[in-house]
Write an enzyme that holds these catalytic residues in place. Structure first.
Site, PDB file in Angstrom:
ATOM      1  N   ARG A   1      67.064   9.623  -7.289  1.00 13.69           N
ATOM      2  CA  ARG A   1      67.023   8.848  -6.043  1.00 13.69           C
ATOM      3  C   ARG A   1      67.140   9.726  -4.806  1.00 13.69           C
ATOM      4  O   ARG A   1      66.497   9.486  -3.793  1.00 13.69           O
ATOM      5  CB  ARG A   1      68.171   7.834  -6.031  1.00 13.69           C
ATOM      6  CG  ARG A   1      68.299   7.060  -4.719  1.00 13.69           C
ATOM      7  CD  ARG A   1      69.660   6.420  -4.577  1.00 13.69           C
ATOM      8  NE  ARG A   1      70.743   7.394  -4.597  1.00 13.69           N
ATOM      9  CZ  ARG A   1      71.076   8.172  -3.563  1.00 13.69           C
ATOM     10  NH1 ARG A   1      70.398   8.120  -2.445  1.00 13.69           N
ATOM     11  NH2 ARG A   1      72.075   9.005  -3.657  1.00 13.69           N
ATOM     12  N   SER A   2      67.968  10.769  -4.874  1.00 13.31           N
ATOM     13  CA  SER A   2      68.407  11.505  -3.691  1.00 13.31           C
ATOM     14  C   SER A   2      67.369  12.500  -3.169  1.00 13.31           C
ATOM     15  O   SER A   2      66.880  13.352  -3.925  1.00 13.31           O
ATOM     16  CB  SER A   2      69.692  12.265  -4.029  1.00 13.31           C
ATOM     17  OG  SER A   2      69.946  13.280  -3.088  1.00 13.31           O
TER      18      SER A   2
END
Length: 242
Positions: free
Chosen positions: A15-16
């Site tokens: 996600r990051s």
């Protein structure tokens, strides 16, 4: 590479943006490091995984992101990608994401020795192709790319035994003191953030860390008693801000 310290590892997230950029920096400059360390996924758990963690008495250090911080990360990611010559990056819109979909699928891919390939493809899908990696169909496409079982990987979030494995990894992150990604561990040393990648590499390999960039010396401002300033002191600037 020098003898590796005991169980060097990193916690990454699909996600990051910072985890993605750390991955890109390492795969570009030090792919040997990525091959030498243990990969451990981290994600914000959904209600079902949280229940498993709660039953085990585990509380993760995750908090809701403020609107101001979200806007900052948008700006910061734009700066960081441009500095790396990445100009065709998309910012995905995550509507009701379920991060188990991608991260539990990564566990299955890793079981087959394709975890690194799966991560690369998931990062590419998310940040370059504007695809929703919480969509099982997107995961099925990635699985098929590497000859993996598309149906099994796409349905990873529905596998209760796999959820327990995922929860065990999240519990391990808590035991390791992980509070944000990317997070690197080399022996007793811990390194958090994209700007600590080179320090982690240095700790792991024994090679000297690159010298930080230095600003050119400034001429004293007119009217300043430069001889009264300590060596290397800033002469100040208009506005009296110090």
């Amino acid at each position: 590479m020098a003898a590796a310290k005991r169980n060097p590892r990193w916690y990454f997230s699909l996600r990051s943006p910072y985890s993605w950029l750390a991955y890109r920096d390492l795969v570009t400059m030090r792919p040997d490091v990525l091959d030498a360390i243990e990969w451990l996924p981290f994600w914000e758990p959904d209600a079902r995984t949280e229940e498993i963690l709660s039953d085990q008495g585990v509380t993760l250090p995750t908090v809701a992101m403020s609107r101001a911080k979200n806007f900052y990360i948008l700006q910061d990611t734009r700066r960081l990608t441009r500095a790396r010559g990445l100009h065709d990056i998309t910012w995905p819109i995550d509507q009701n994401p379920c991060w188990e979909v991608a991260h539990l699928a990564w566990i299955l891919a890793d079981d087959e020795g394709r975890g690194k390939d799966f991560a690369a493809a998931a990062y590419r899908a998310r940040w370059e192709q504007n695809k929703n990696i919480s969509d099982p169909e997107v995961i099925a496409e990635i699985a098929a790319e590497f000859g993996l079982d598309s149906r099994r990987l796409a349905g990873a979030a529905e596998d209760e035994d796999l959820r327990k494995r995922g929860a065990a990894l999240l519990e391990r992150s808590a035991r390791d003191g992980m509070f944000g990604v990317p997070f690197f561990i080399s022996g007793r040393e811990k390194f958090w953030g994209l700007d600590r990648v080179s320090q982690f590499v240095s700790s792991l390999t024994g090679e000297p860390e690159p010298e930080p960039a230095t600003l050119p010396e400034r001429e004293p401002a007119p009217g300043t008693n430069a001889e009264l300033l300590p060596a290397g002191a800033d002469a100040g600037h208009a506005g009296g801000c110090g």
